[in-house]
Design an enzyme around this catalytic site. Sequence first.
Site, PDB file in Angstrom:
ATOM      1  N   HIS A  45       0.817  -1.204   0.000  1.00  0.00           N
ATOM      2  CA  HIS A  45       0.000   0.000   0.000  1.00  0.00           C
ATOM      3  C   HIS A  45       0.856   1.263   0.000  1.00  0.00           C
ATOM      4  O   HIS A  45       0.540   2.245  -0.668  1.00  0.00           O
ATOM      5  CB  HIS A  45      -0.919  -0.023   1.223  1.00  0.00           C
ATOM      6  N   TYR A  48       4.450   0.229  -2.913  1.00  0.00           N
ATOM      7  CA  TYR A  48       4.267  -0.242  -4.295  1.00  0.00           C
ATOM      8  C   TYR A  48       5.391  -1.194  -4.699  1.00  0.00           C
ATOM      9  O   TYR A  48       5.846  -1.174  -5.841  1.00  0.00           O
ATOM     10  CB  TYR A  48       4.205   0.946  -5.262  1.00  0.00           C
ATOM     11  N   GLU A  90      -8.503   7.089  -5.269  1.00  0.00           N
ATOM     12  CA  GLU A  90      -7.995   6.251  -4.180  1.00  0.00           C
ATOM     13  C   GLU A  90      -8.964   5.116  -3.936  1.00  0.00           C
ATOM     14  O   GLU A  90     -10.167   5.268  -4.101  1.00  0.00           O
ATOM     15  CB  GLU A  90      -7.897   7.079  -2.892  1.00  0.00           C
ATOM     16  N   SER A  91      -8.435   3.974  -3.497  1.00  0.00           N
ATOM     17  CA  SER A  91      -9.323   2.851  -3.186  1.00  0.00           C
ATOM     18  C   SER A  91      -9.447   2.671  -1.681  1.00  0.00           C
ATOM     19  O   SER A  91      -8.516   3.020  -0.932  1.00  0.00           O
ATOM     20  CB  SER A  91      -8.759   1.563  -3.785  1.00  0.00           C
ATOM     21  N   HIS A  92     -10.588   2.178  -1.247  1.00  0.00           N
ATOM     22  CA  HIS A  92     -10.750   1.747   0.143  1.00  0.00           C
ATOM     23  C   HIS A  92     -11.491   0.415   0.155  1.00  0.00           C
ATOM     24  O   HIS A  92     -12.482   0.241   0.859  1.00  0.00           O
ATOM     25  CB  HIS A  92     -11.474   2.816   0.970  1.00  0.00           C
ATOM     26  N   ASN A  93     -10.969  -0.513  -0.644  1.00  0.00           N
ATOM     27  CA  ASN A  93     -11.661  -1.783  -0.866  1.00  0.00           C
ATOM     28  C   ASN A  93     -11.736  -2.660   0.377  1.00  0.00           C
ATOM     29  O   ASN A  93     -12.811  -3.111   0.762  1.00  0.00           O
ATOM     30  CB  ASN A  93     -10.958  -2.565  -1.976  1.00  0.00           C
ATOM     31  N   ASP A 270      -0.660  15.131   4.621  1.00  0.00           N
ATOM     32  CA  ASP A 270      -1.768  14.531   5.356  1.00  0.00           C
ATOM     33  C   ASP A 270      -1.314  13.213   5.965  1.00  0.00           C
ATOM     34  O   ASP A 270      -0.319  12.623   5.538  1.00  0.00           O
ATOM     35  CB  ASP A 270      -2.964  14.298   4.436  1.00  0.00           C
ATOM     36  N   GLU A 314      -4.072   4.851  12.409  1.00  0.00           N
ATOM     37  CA  GLU A 314      -4.586   5.496  11.203  1.00  0.00           C
ATOM     38  C   GLU A 314      -5.818   6.318  11.517  1.00  0.00           C
ATOM     39  O   GLU A 314      -6.747   6.410  10.705  1.00  0.00           O
ATOM     40  CB  GLU A 314      -4.842   4.450  10.126  1.00  0.00           C
ATOM     41  N   GLN A 316      -8.283   9.231  11.550  1.00  0.00           N
ATOM     42  CA  GLN A 316      -8.539  10.101  10.405  1.00  0.00           C
ATOM     43  C   GLN A 316      -8.403  11.576  10.771  1.00  0.00           C
ATOM     44  O   GLN A 316      -8.223  11.924  11.936  1.00  0.00           O
ATOM     45  CB  GLN A 316      -9.965   9.833   9.904  1.00  0.00           C
TER      46      GLN A 316
END
Lengths: 737, 76, 76, 233
Positions: A45, A48, A90-93, A270, A314, A316
Site C-alpha cells: 500500500h 508499491y 484512491e481505493s478503500h476496498n 496529510d 490510522e 482520520q
Amino acid sequence: MSAITPELIAKHGLTPEEYERIKTILGREPNITELGVFSVMWSEHCSYKNTRLQLKKFPTTGERVLVKAGEENAGVIDIGDGWAVAFKMESHNHPSAIEPFQGAATGVGGIIRDIFTMGARPVFSLDSLRFGPIHGDDAQAKTNRRLFAGVVAGIAHYGNCIGVPTIGGEVHFDESYNGNPLVNVFCLGVLRHEQIARGAAKGVGNPVFYVGAETGRDGLAGAAFASRDLTEESKQDRPAVQVGDPFREKLLLEACLELLATDAVAGIQDMGAAGLTCSTCETASRGGTGVEIDLAKVPKRETGMTPYEILLSESQERMLIIVHKGREQVVKDIFEKWDLPYAEVGVVRDDGMMRVLDGGELAAEIPAAKLADDAPVYEREQKPRPLPESPGELPAVDMEAALPALLAHPTIASKQWVWRQYDHMVRAGTCALPGSDAAVFLIREANKIVAATSDCNALYCALEPRNGARIAIAEAARNLTCSGAVPLAVTDNLNFGNPHNPENFWQLAECVDGLAEGCRAFDTPVTGGNVSLYNQSPAGAIDPTPTVGMVGLIESEHHITTSHFKDAGDAIILVGEIGDGLGASHFLKVMHGRKAGRVPALDFAKERAVHAAVLAMIRSRLVKSAHDCSEGGLAVTLAESCLTNREQPIGASIDLGAGRADELLFNESQSRVVLSCRASNASTILMLLDLRGVPARRLGTVGGDELTIKAGGEESRWSLKKLRSAWADSIPNAMRG
Amino acid sequence: MKAKVIVMPKQSILDPQGVAVRDAVQHHGLPAVKAVRVGKMIEMELDGAFSEDQLHEICRDLLSNPVIEDYQLIVE
Amino acid sequence: MKAKVIVMPKQSILDPQGVAVRDAVQHHGLPAVKAVRVGKMIEMELDGAFSEDQLHEICRDLLSNPVIEDYQLIVE
Amino acid sequence: MKAAVLRFPGSNCDQDAHLALRESGVDVDYVWHKDTSLGGADLIVVPGGFSYGDYLRCGAIARFSPIMPAVKDAAKGGALVLGICNGFQILCEAGLLPGALIRNRDLHFICEHVRVRVENYETPWTNAAVTGSVLRIPIAHGEGSYTADDATLRDLNRNRQILLRYVDARGAVSPEANPNGSLENIAGICNAARNVFGLMPHPERACDPRLGSADGRIIFQSVLTHLGVRAAA
Ligand SMILES: Nc1ncnc2c1ncn2[C@@H]1O[C@H](COP(=O)(O)OP(=O)(O)O)[C@@H](O)[C@H]1O
Ligand SMILES: [Mg+2]
C-alpha cells in the site's frame, strides 16, 4: 522490549530477506516499534514494491502537467489563466469489505485530504464501485445488498457533510466481486499555480506541527491490512475499523486552506495510511532533511498508547505541517479559530533521520530517505492466460425480451437510487446532472468548466486485459468528448488479485501496458493513482479492474452536451460503424450467461477521428445530444438516450438495416457515438462527417412514446413505460427486498 | 410485553457525535461533563411467541453493528 | 460519576426509523414485535461541581427537542 | 441594503448563498458564528450545510452559537431572516419558527429537483411570484420532513404562513409529490410577522440557467423589492 522473533517478522508481513535489508539499513536489529514502522512503509500500500516497475510504463509528462505522478499527494494540471486542478483516485476496498459504511466514508475523507493537502479547494468527487450481484434471496445477494447500501450511505454521509458534491461515477455488478467489493473514490480540487503546496520538510530548525483529530487506536496497521488477502481471519482484524468524522475534516479543510493562504507553511502532509510514520519520513525524505518528533506531545484520544500504536495509528482527519520558524502564532490562531487540536510535536533536523522520541526517550531512529525510498522492489512472475474461446453457436433470443433484460441488469440500469443519496448540487456548479456521459462542473473561482468520468469494463479486462485497459481509456475519452470536453489527463486505480499468483500479475502488467498505450494515444498523461492488490477471497481473484478517472476541459458553456434526446422530430445519427460480433458483450453475459468471445477491436486512429468529429459537430452547435456506445451496444445506448431525462422521456424510431438482429442491436464495437440534431441539420452533419472520412449514417428520428428498432428485417417495439420500469426500477426493487 | 435494546459505540471506537455533544455541553456551562457517548435506545412492543435467543439474534444482525457497536438487551 | 439521558420521540410524532426497524424485524422472522420506537441513549461522565437542575436544563435545551421528543434523566 | 451570511462550523452552502446574493446585486458579508454583531444587516441568511456535523439533531448545537442572540434581536426588530435547509432547522431549534424537521420518510438523504408551489405571494419572500406559480428548485437533505402539533398547523394555515408546498408537475399537492413525508407537503414556512422564513429547498442553487433552473431568483428578487419598497417609504 520484546525480542524480534521470526514469527513476529512474519506477522508484520515482512520476508526474512526484507528483515536482513532492514538490519543493513539500521546497522543493527530494529526494536519492535521500528519493525512496525518498516512493515507499514514497506507494505504494498505504501511502497508499491510489487508494482513500482509496472507504473514506470505510464506516460507522466505533458505541457499541462504542473505536478507529476508520484511527486506529491496528487497530480496537478494547468487549466489556463493561472488556474490548475489537482485530482486523484484512491481505493478503500478492504476496509469497505469489513465495514462498508465507515470504510467507504473514510475512503472519501482520505482522498479529499489528499486534494487539499496540495493547497487546492476540493470541488467535486466521483465514485467507482463494484459489487457482487444484488438480485435474489440467497445469502450472497443479501450480503452484496448490505455492502452496496452501506458503501453508498457511507459515501453520502461523508461527502454530503463536508460539502463536496459527488457528481458522477459508475457501479458495476459481477460475481467476481462477491466478498470483495471495490470502492474507488476520485476527487478534484482547484487552485492557482502559485498556491501549489508541497509535502517537504524544508528548513532545518523549522517546527513541526500536528493538527487535527486526536490519535486513537484506530485502523492499527490498516496499510498492512490492505496488503493481504481477505480471509476469515481478517474479520478478526476488525478493531482496525476507523470511524470518519466529516465535520472535523470540514474544519480541517477550511483551517488548512486559510493557513496555506498565509506565508507560514514550509511543508504540509496529510496522515493517511501509516499515519504519523508515513508523514514524518516522507516529508523528511522529500525535503532531504531529517524530522524529529516527540510522541508525548501528540494529542491523544486514548490513554496508555505505546509508541508503536501512536506511530501506526490510522486515525482520520489529521495533518502534519512544517511551519516557518517564527510564524508559529499564525498556526495557533487559525486552529483555535476553528476549534481544532494542534500541537508542536517536533523540529526539522539536518541529519536525514526520522527520530521518534517518547517523552525525551528514543523510541525509533531510522534514515528517513532509505525508509521511504529504499523499499524492496519486485518483478513478479507472469503467466499469460489463453485467449477467450469464441461463444460459438447461440440459441435464438427474443429481441423484445432482450432489451428490457439488459436495461434491468444493475450494471446498465439507472443509478439514480445511488446518486439521489449524494448531494450532487452543492457548490452550485453542476451543469450536467449524474446520468449523462460525464460529470460537468462549472468551477466558479476559475470560471472554467471541467468534465470528468470514471470508466472500466472489467469483463473486457478479464477476457483480454490489454485490450480491456485500452478500451477503458478510449471509453473515458469518448464520454468526455460526448459532453463537449477535450481530455487532459488521467488518474487510475489498479484493482487486482494477489500479485504472487502469476496469472494475476500477468493481468496487471497487461492492463498497465494497455492503459499506457491509451494515455499516449489520447495525449492524456497519468498524473497519479492508486494500487489495490490482494482483492481476493477464498473464491478467487476479482476480474482485473484498472479503473480510469479522466479529466477534460470544456471551452465554452455552449459546448456542454448531454446524452438524452431533446425534441420530437430530431434526427438520430450514428457516428462510427454499425459493427458486428457479440464477443465480450453484456448481451452474451446477461442473455446467455457467458463471459466469452474476443473483446471488440479498438483502433486508436479511428477512435480519435470519431472524437475529433463529434467535438467539431458539438462546437459548430449542430448537436442536441451525444451519447457514447458502451455496455449493451446500440440498443442500450438508444434506450438510455430516450430515458435519461427523467422528467420527459421521449421515444425514437430506428432502422439498423440488414444483418443479424442480435448483433445489430447488441454488439459492442468501439468508436461509436449516437448524436441527435435538428432534422434540417442532419444532412449537413453527415456531409461534414463524410468530409472528415468518418463513417456515419442516419439511424432514425426522435419522437413518440415507444422505441421501435428495425434490424435485419425484424421490427421490435417497446413502450417507454416498459423500458423505463425495467431500467429505473431494477436497483430500487432489489434494494427494497 | 416490552423489550429495550441499548446500542452504544464500542469504547475503543471514535464517537464523533459524543465529542461534539461534550464540547457543546461544556460551552453551555457544564465543564463537569468530561466525556459523552451517544448511542441508540430501541423500544419494542412484543405480543406473541418469541424467545430471548431470537431477540439476541435480532440485536446482533439488525439493531447493532458488531464491528463498531455493543448492545444490551433488557426484557421487561 | 455517570449520568444517562434517554431521549425518545413523542408518541404523537411519527418515527420513520421505528417503523422501518419494526418491518425489518418482522421480515426477519419476529412477527411478535408489534411496534418499535428508536431514540437516543446519551451517557455522560461527570467530574466536578454540577446540580441536577443544571443537567435537566441541558436535557431540555440541548439534548432533546420538546417539540418532538421526551427525555428521561438518570443520575447514578 | 446589506445582507449577512452566517458561517457556522460545518456550514457548506454559505459560499453558494453569498454568490447568489452578490449576483442579484446585494451588498453581502459573511458573519462568523463566534461574532456577536450582525453589522446592521437588513437580511440575515442562515445557510445550509451540516452545522456541528448535524450531530445530536440538525441545528441543535448551532442554536447556541454566540451570534444567535443577535439574530433573535434582529428578528424581533423586524430584520429579514432566511433559513435555508440546515438554516431552516436551526431557526426551528432556536424557536424563531414553529415546528421541527425530522428524518425523511424513506430514511435516505435525497438530492433532486422538486417543484414547490407559492401559497402566499403577499410576503417579503414571495412578492415577485404569483400565488399558485410553481418553482423548480433542488432539495438536498436527510431530515426535511416538517412536523408540528395540530394547533400550530392550524395557526400556520389560518395566518397563511405556509409559503411553499411540494407539488407535482401539474402543480397539485399529492403524496407522490411529497419527497420526504412533510406534513401537508410543507416545504417552507414563515413566522406570523412574515420576516422570518425557513425552507428546505435551495433557492441559491437555482439562480443560474446553466444549472438547470433560475427559479430561485424569485425569492431573492422578492426580498430586494420588499426592502426597496420599505426604504422608499
Ligand atoms: N456511483 C455513482 N455515483 C454517481 N453517479 C453515478 C454512479 N454510477 C453511475 N453514475 C452515473 O450514471 C451515468 C451512467 O453511468 P455509466 O453507465 O457508467 O456511464 P458510461 O457507461 O457512459 O460511462 C453516468 O452519468 C454516471 O456518472
Ligand atoms: Mg454505460
